[in-house]
Scaffold this active site. Structure first.
Site, PDB file in Angstrom:
ATOM      1  N   TYR A   1      14.483  -1.258  26.769  1.00 24.82           N
ATOM      2  CA  TYR A   1      15.597  -1.024  27.707  1.00 24.82           C
ATOM      3  C   TYR A   1      15.157  -1.268  29.155  1.00 24.82           C
ATOM      4  CZ  TYR A   1      18.168   1.161  23.896  1.00 24.82           C
ATOM      5  OH  TYR A   1      18.817   1.390  22.717  1.00 24.82           O
TER       6      TYR A   1
ATOM      7  N   LYS B   1      17.338  -3.020  17.794  1.00 24.23           N
ATOM      8  CA  LYS B   1      16.176  -3.225  18.663  1.00 24.23           C
ATOM      9  C   LYS B   1      15.046  -2.316  18.205  1.00 24.23           C
ATOM     10  CE  LYS B   1      15.470   0.086  20.746  1.00 24.23           C
ATOM     11  NZ  LYS B   1      15.226   1.545  20.402  1.00 24.23           N
TER      12      LYS B   1
HETATM   13  P1  NAD Z   1      16.098   7.312  11.616  1.00 20.21           P
HETATM   14  O1  NAD Z   1      14.699   7.766  11.373  1.00 20.21           O
HETATM   15  O2  NAD Z   1      17.099   8.348  11.959  1.00 20.21           O
HETATM   16  O3  NAD Z   1      16.638   6.539  10.338  1.00 20.21           O
HETATM   17  C1  NAD Z   1      15.860   5.590   9.660  1.00 20.21           C
HETATM   18  C2  NAD Z   1      16.504   5.278   8.325  1.00 20.21           C
HETATM   19  O4  NAD Z   1      15.676   4.349   7.637  1.00 20.21           O
HETATM   20  C3  NAD Z   1      16.656   6.497   7.435  1.00 20.21           C
HETATM   21  O5  NAD Z   1      17.903   6.449   6.787  1.00 20.21           O
HETATM   22  C4  NAD Z   1      15.541   6.348   6.422  1.00 20.21           C
HETATM   23  O6  NAD Z   1      15.857   6.923   5.160  1.00 20.21           O
HETATM   24  C5  NAD Z   1      15.429   4.841   6.315  1.00 20.21           C
HETATM   25  N1  NAD Z   1      14.122   4.371   5.875  1.00 20.21           N
HETATM   26  C6  NAD Z   1      13.910   3.428   4.945  1.00 20.21           C
HETATM   27  N2  NAD Z   1      12.607   3.252   4.730  1.00 20.21           N
HETATM   28  C7  NAD Z   1      11.953   4.109   5.528  1.00 20.21           C
HETATM   29  C8  NAD Z   1      10.581   4.391   5.738  1.00 20.21           C
HETATM   30  N3  NAD Z   1       9.610   3.752   5.087  1.00 20.21           N
HETATM   31  N4  NAD Z   1      10.281   5.345   6.644  1.00 20.21           N
HETATM   32  C9  NAD Z   1      11.230   5.994   7.337  1.00 20.21           C
HETATM   33  N5  NAD Z   1      12.571   5.771   7.163  1.00 20.21           N
HETATM   34  C10 NAD Z   1      12.923   4.836   6.268  1.00 20.21           C
HETATM   35  O7  NAD Z   1      16.034   6.197  12.725  1.00 20.21           O
HETATM   36  P2  NAD Z   1      17.202   5.695  13.673  1.00 20.21           P
HETATM   37  O8  NAD Z   1      17.157   6.463  14.939  1.00 20.21           O
HETATM   38  O9  NAD Z   1      18.469   5.630  12.936  1.00 20.21           O
HETATM   39  O10 NAD Z   1      16.656   4.220  14.049  1.00 20.21           O
HETATM   40  C11 NAD Z   1      16.816   3.124  13.169  1.00 20.21           C
HETATM   41  C12 NAD Z   1      16.735   1.825  13.982  1.00 20.21           C
HETATM   42  O11 NAD Z   1      17.792   1.810  14.930  1.00 20.21           O
HETATM   43  C13 NAD Z   1      15.441   1.662  14.778  1.00 20.21           C
HETATM   44  O12 NAD Z   1      15.059   0.312  14.761  1.00 20.21           O
HETATM   45  C14 NAD Z   1      15.822   2.065  16.180  1.00 20.21           C
HETATM   46  O13 NAD Z   1      15.049   1.424  17.171  1.00 20.21           O
HETATM   47  C15 NAD Z   1      17.268   1.636  16.237  1.00 20.21           C
HETATM   48  N6  NAD Z   1      18.049   2.464  17.159  1.00 20.21           N
HETATM   49  C16 NAD Z   1      18.769   1.837  18.118  1.00 20.21           C
HETATM   50  C17 NAD Z   1      19.523   2.580  18.997  1.00 20.21           C
HETATM   51  C18 NAD Z   1      20.351   1.881  20.037  1.00 20.21           C
HETATM   52  O14 NAD Z   1      20.836   2.547  20.952  1.00 20.21           O
HETATM   53  N7  NAD Z   1      20.577   0.571  19.932  1.00 20.21           N
HETATM   54  C19 NAD Z   1      19.511   3.960  18.928  1.00 20.21           C
HETATM   55  C20 NAD Z   1      18.777   4.582  17.925  1.00 20.21           C
HETATM   56  C21 NAD Z   1      18.043   3.817  17.040  1.00 20.21           C
END
Ligand code: NAD
Length: 379
Positions: free
Chosen positions: A224, A138
């Site tokens: 959410y 999401k």
């Molecule tokens: P994060 O910033 O921790 O991780 C992002 C990942 O994408 C990293 O590994 C990064 O290296 C990579 N990436 C690739 N290209 C990138 C760029 N141009 N800029 C930045 N990062 C880049 O983020 P996250 O918290 O893991 O979130 C990732 C996705 O998961 C989002 O869409 C977020 O909404 C979703 N998410 C969902 C939940 C849930 O409960 N369902 C919880 C957290 C995150």
């Protein structure tokens, strides 16, 4: 097995050689057919950030119907670390450039896209072109058009699509849906839902960069609150009006800080939601004609907690929501069990997100919404 690259696939489809003929002779058919006999589906995580690292990969050590089979990362140092930690063979490790070769990998049945929001559509669609089922985090994309493109790509490839809406698989949310369906507290008259946290971290993070996030609190936590308002009433809204508040414009240069919105539902029920990157809030409250119930917390990784007007608490044993969610999707693929969070649900939420932004742009104007009854509801 013959390898069909993304470019070749696009050329073939452009020449009208796609569709059933193509699917009957390439990895698509093999993967789909193989699912029937597989005990566990192989999942490849795309994007190894905090959600993959601390939630999804650990949960995949406990899932019954799927397992962590592969990874796709843009950070070469992570390849070795993940390979050693989770015993992932080198042949199941991809980067963003060679990702399309995953079409030839029979270990991978499902691609789980866990990248910044603006990358969801590209990688979900590339996964479908490789013949893989897709779980998309999401928000589904950063526009309704992207959501439609993902759904169309899944339909064209004949693969299944699930959203990373983990709450639909956990018991507190399922209890809420049951109360609403059974009218345990009468007809629903009012819902309020808040999903927010205070962001104080790195101002250069992608969540504060509109080109990568598509928006601020609304895109991130707001979905959410929208979800709670919908399963708290059992209805899709017929209108929304919204307001935006800004107190830290130096930090939130590019994205929304706080948004409040009001919904009307077809039954006459009304709802308030709030979402923010400036304060903490995590609750839902539902008032019916003969009582009320609330969850607080309502949307974190759990354990959640709740109570009702009968004086009882809502209490379930805690299990990893991500484990339950990925197993539910695997059971949908393997055994045709209901899809609890289909792509249409992600698209519906993005339609509401766009309507909220439109209302704000028009000074809080009430925007009509016209969903088919039950559009986007999961099984
Ligand atoms: P994060 O910033 O921790 O991780 C992002 C990942 O994408 C990293 O590994 C990064 O290296 C990579 N990436 C690739 N290209 C990138 C760029 N141009 N800029 C930045 N990062 C880049 O983020 P996250 O918290 O893991 O979130 C990732 C996705 O998961 C989002 O869409 C977020 O909404 C979703 N998410 C969902 C939940 C849930 O409960 N369902 C919880 C957290 C995150």
């Amino acid at each position: 097995m013959k390898h069909i690259s993304r470019r070749n696939f696009n050329n073939l489809t452009a020449k009208g050689i796609g569709g059933a003929a193509l699917f009957s002779s390439v990895p698509f058919a093999c993967v789909m057919g193989a699912n029937k006999d597989k005990k566990k589906l192989g999942i490849a995580l795309v994007g190894l950030g905090s959600y993959s690292t601390y939630q999804l990969a650990p949960a995949l050590q406990d899932t019954q119907h799927c397992y962590l089979a592969g990874i796709v990362t843009g950070t070469p140092e992570k390849e070795q670390i993940w390979a050693e930690k989770y015993g992932i063979p080198e042949k199941n490790i991809y980067n963003y450039q060679n990702f399309d070769d995953i079409a030839n990998n029979e270990d991978i049945d499902v691609v789980y896209v866990v990248l910044p929001n603006s990358m969801h559509a590209e990688f979900s669609i590339r996964a479908t072109e490789a013949g893989k089922h897709v779980i998309c985090e999401k928000p589904m994309g950063i526009s309704v058009a992207e959501c439609t493109a993902i759904i169309n790509a899944c339909d064209k490839a004949g693969v299944k699509l699930g959203m990373g809406y983990r709450l639909h698989s956990e018991p507190y949310t399922q209890q809420v849906k049951e109360y609403v369906k059974e009218k345990t507290f009468g007809d629903i008259l009012f819902v309020s839902a808040d999903a927010a946290y205070r962001s104080t971290g790195n101002p250069d993070q992608w969540r504060l960069d509109r080109s990568l996030s598509g928006g601020g609190a609304l895109m991130n936590m707001g979905v959410y609150a929208i979800q709670s308002a919908i399963y708290g009433t059992g209805e899709n809204p017929i209108s929304v009006a919204a307001q935006e508040f800004s107190t830290r414009p130096d930090y939130f240069k590019d994205t929304d800080e706080t948004i409040a919105a009001q919904f009307e539902f077809p039954s006459g029920a009304v709802g308030n939601i709030s979402t923010s990157h400036n304060f903490n809030a995590n609750a839902m409250y539902v008032s019916g004609s003969s009582g009320w119930f609330r969850l607080q917390p309502a949307n974190n990784y759990g354990p959640l907690s709740g109570e009702t007007s009968r004086g009882d608490t809502i209490k379930f044993p805690h299990e990893s929501q991500q484990k339950l969610q990925m197993d539910d999707f695997a059971k949908h693929v393997l055994f045709n069990e209901p899809n609890l969070a289909p792509g249409e649900m992600g698209k519906r939420d993005m339609m509401i997100v766009e309507a909220i932004y439109k209302s704000i742009a028009n000074g809080g104007e009430t925007i009509a919404l016209d969903f088919e009854p039950g559009f986007g509801f999961g099984g």
